[in-house]
Motif scaffolding. Structure first.
Motif, PDB file in Angstrom:
ATOM      1  N   MET A  85     -38.603 -46.450 -54.264  1.00 25.23           N
ATOM      2  CA  MET A  85     -38.279 -45.462 -53.254  1.00 25.23           C
ATOM      3  C   MET A  85     -37.323 -44.444 -53.854  1.00 25.23           C
ATOM      4  SD  MET A  85     -35.753 -47.547 -50.693  1.00 25.23           S
ATOM      5  CE  MET A  85     -34.010 -47.348 -50.831  1.00 25.23           C
ATOM      6  N   MET A  86     -37.280 -43.273 -53.266  1.00 25.97           N
ATOM      7  CA  MET A  86     -36.349 -42.240 -53.717  1.00 25.97           C
ATOM      8  C   MET A  86     -34.979 -42.529 -53.107  1.00 25.97           C
ATOM      9  SD  MET A  86     -38.158 -40.273 -55.631  1.00 25.97           S
ATOM     10  CE  MET A  86     -37.151 -38.838 -55.831  1.00 25.97           C
ATOM     11  N   CYS A  87     -33.942 -42.282 -53.884  1.00 26.60           N
ATOM     12  CA  CYS A  87     -32.591 -42.497 -53.377  1.00 26.60           C
ATOM     13  C   CYS A  87     -32.368 -41.578 -52.175  1.00 26.60           C
ATOM     14  CB  CYS A  87     -31.569 -42.212 -54.462  1.00 26.60           C
ATOM     15  SG  CYS A  87     -29.880 -42.587 -53.940  1.00 26.60           S
ATOM     16  N   PRO A  88     -31.889 -42.124 -51.062  1.00 23.14           N
ATOM     17  CA  PRO A  88     -31.710 -41.302 -49.863  1.00 23.14           C
ATOM     18  C   PRO A  88     -30.566 -40.298 -49.939  1.00 23.14           C
ATOM     19  CG  PRO A  88     -30.930 -43.523 -49.448  1.00 23.14           C
ATOM     20  CD  PRO A  88     -31.575 -43.524 -50.806  1.00 23.14           C
ATOM     21  N   CYS A  89     -29.744 -40.350 -51.001  1.00 24.67           N
ATOM     22  CA  CYS A  89     -28.636 -39.397 -51.101  1.00 24.67           C
ATOM     23  C   CYS A  89     -29.117 -38.012 -51.507  1.00 24.67           C
ATOM     24  CB  CYS A  89     -27.572 -39.897 -52.072  1.00 24.67           C
ATOM     25  SG  CYS A  89     -27.915 -39.528 -53.801  1.00 24.67           S
ATOM     26  N   GLY A  90     -30.355 -37.950 -52.034  1.00 24.21           N
ATOM     27  CA  GLY A  90     -30.895 -36.668 -52.453  1.00 24.21           C
ATOM     28  C   GLY A  90     -30.729 -36.389 -53.937  1.00 24.21           C
ATOM     29  N   GLY A 122     -32.445 -37.487 -56.321  1.00 33.54           N
ATOM     30  CA  GLY A 122     -33.745 -37.406 -56.964  1.00 33.54           C
ATOM     31  C   GLY A 122     -34.124 -38.622 -57.790  1.00 33.54           C
ATOM     32  N   GLU A 123     -33.248 -39.607 -57.894  1.00 32.52           N
ATOM     33  CA  GLU A 123     -33.524 -40.811 -58.665  1.00 32.52           C
ATOM     34  C   GLU A 123     -34.445 -41.756 -57.900  1.00 32.52           C
ATOM     35  OE1 GLU A 123     -32.548 -41.617 -61.858  1.00 32.52           O
ATOM     36  OE2 GLU A 123     -31.813 -39.551 -61.925  1.00 32.52           O
ATOM     37  N   VAL A 124     -35.264 -42.476 -58.652  1.00 30.15           N
ATOM     38  CA  VAL A 124     -36.135 -43.493 -58.072  1.00 30.15           C
ATOM     39  C   VAL A 124     -35.401 -44.823 -58.120  1.00 30.15           C
ATOM     40  CG1 VAL A 124     -38.300 -44.741 -58.353  1.00 30.15           C
ATOM     41  CG2 VAL A 124     -38.225 -42.289 -58.778  1.00 30.15           C
ATOM     42  N   ILE A 125     -35.396 -45.535 -57.002  1.00 31.06           N
ATOM     43  CA  ILE A 125     -34.782 -46.863 -56.923  1.00 31.06           C
ATOM     44  C   ILE A 125     -35.911 -47.878 -56.877  1.00 31.06           C
ATOM     45  CG2 ILE A 125     -33.361 -48.430 -55.558  1.00 31.06           C
ATOM     46  CD1 ILE A 125     -31.892 -45.977 -54.478  1.00 31.06           C
ATOM     47  N   GLU A 126     -35.888 -48.820 -57.819  1.00 28.82           N
ATOM     48  CA  GLU A 126     -36.877 -49.892 -57.841  1.00 28.82           C
ATOM     49  C   GLU A 126     -36.188 -51.183 -57.426  1.00 28.82           C
ATOM     50  OE1 GLU A 126     -38.958 -50.140 -61.528  1.00 28.82           O
ATOM     51  OE2 GLU A 126     -39.391 -47.994 -61.549  1.00 28.82           O
ATOM     52  N   LEU A 127     -36.724 -51.834 -56.415  1.00 23.50           N
ATOM     53  CA  LEU A 127     -36.154 -53.085 -55.909  1.00 23.50           C
ATOM     54  C   LEU A 127     -37.193 -54.184 -56.028  1.00 23.50           C
ATOM     55  CD1 LEU A 127     -34.623 -51.690 -52.596  1.00 23.50           C
ATOM     56  CD2 LEU A 127     -33.447 -52.037 -54.768  1.00 23.50           C
ATOM     57  N   SER A 128     -36.783 -55.324 -56.565  1.00 22.41           N
ATOM     58  CA  SER A 128     -37.698 -56.454 -56.681  1.00 22.41           C
ATOM     59  C   SER A 128     -37.748 -57.216 -55.366  1.00 22.41           C
ATOM     60  CB  SER A 128     -37.243 -57.399 -57.796  1.00 22.41           C
ATOM     61  OG  SER A 128     -38.083 -58.533 -57.830  1.00 22.41           O
ATOM     62  N   TRP A 157     -27.020 -51.116 -53.610  1.00 24.77           N
ATOM     63  CA  TRP A 157     -25.794 -50.554 -54.177  1.00 24.77           C
ATOM     64  C   TRP A 157     -26.087 -50.142 -55.605  1.00 24.77           C
ATOM     65  CZ3 TRP A 157     -20.428 -53.210 -53.346  1.00 24.77           C
ATOM     66  CH2 TRP A 157     -19.416 -52.351 -53.746  1.00 24.77           C
ATOM     67  N   ARG A 158     -26.170 -48.843 -55.844  1.00 24.90           N
ATOM     68  CA  ARG A 158     -26.433 -48.330 -57.189  1.00 24.90           C
ATOM     69  C   ARG A 158     -25.147 -48.344 -57.990  1.00 24.90           C
ATOM     70  NH1 ARG A 158     -29.050 -43.148 -58.066  1.00 24.90           N
ATOM     71  NH2 ARG A 158     -29.528 -44.232 -59.990  1.00 24.90           N
ATOM     72  N   ASN A 159     -25.177 -48.992 -59.150  1.00 26.20           N
ATOM     73  CA  ASN A 159     -23.960 -49.050 -59.973  1.00 26.20           C
ATOM     74  C   ASN A 159     -23.979 -48.009 -61.090  1.00 26.20           C
ATOM     75  OD1 ASN A 159     -25.826 -50.197 -61.646  1.00 26.20           O
ATOM     76  ND2 ASN A 159     -24.901 -52.217 -61.682  1.00 26.20           N
ATOM     77  N   CYS A 200     -25.554 -41.831 -58.913  1.00 26.19           N
ATOM     78  CA  CYS A 200     -24.843 -41.377 -57.707  1.00 26.19           C
ATOM     79  C   CYS A 200     -23.982 -42.461 -57.064  1.00 26.19           C
ATOM     80  CB  CYS A 200     -25.840 -40.846 -56.689  1.00 26.19           C
ATOM     81  SG  CYS A 200     -26.927 -42.136 -56.032  1.00 26.19           S
ATOM     82  N   ARG A 201     -24.205 -43.724 -57.428  1.00 25.38           N
ATOM     83  CA  ARG A 201     -23.429 -44.873 -56.934  1.00 25.38           C
ATOM     84  C   ARG A 201     -23.538 -45.062 -55.421  1.00 25.38           C
ATOM     85  NH1 ARG A 201     -20.720 -47.124 -60.914  1.00 25.38           N
ATOM     86  NH2 ARG A 201     -19.204 -48.141 -59.590  1.00 25.38           N
ATOM     87  N   SER A 202     -24.661 -44.691 -54.866  1.00 25.32           N
ATOM     88  CA  SER A 202     -24.893 -44.855 -53.426  1.00 25.32           C
ATOM     89  C   SER A 202     -24.862 -46.324 -53.024  1.00 25.32           C
ATOM     90  CB  SER A 202     -26.260 -44.283 -53.037  1.00 25.32           C
ATOM     91  OG  SER A 202     -26.258 -42.893 -53.131  1.00 25.32           O
ATOM     92  N   HIS A 203     -24.414 -46.580 -51.822  1.00 26.78           N
ATOM     93  CA  HIS A 203     -24.390 -47.925 -51.244  1.00 26.78           C
ATOM     94  C   HIS A 203     -24.834 -47.795 -49.792  1.00 26.78           C
ATOM     95  CE1 HIS A 203     -21.945 -51.840 -50.366  1.00 26.78           C
ATOM     96  NE2 HIS A 203     -23.261 -52.044 -50.360  1.00 26.78           N
TER      97      HIS A 203
END
Length: 59
Positions: free
Chosen positions: A1-6, A8-14, A39-41, A44-47
């Protein structure tokens, strides 16, 4: 999914319980819910939580 913060990064979750870290995906009221929070470490470090298809930010 795309990071909801905007950012533009793709977040892959297992979703596989065989992975060291994984999320569970449920459907509530026809909308996706993830557990635990995301929680992206890096970057953007979004949580945030995804509950019933909505993003809830952890401040």
């Amino acid at each position: 999914m795309m990071c909801p913060c905007g950012c533009g990064e793709v977040i892959e979750l297992s979703l596989s319980p065989d992975s060291k870290t994984y999320w569970t995906l449920g459907i509530e009221a026809g909308r996706p819910t993830l557990h635990p929070s995301v929680w992206r470490n890096t970057g953007c470090r979004s949580h945030f939580w995804v509950r019933r298809g909505r993003v809830h930010w952890v401040l």
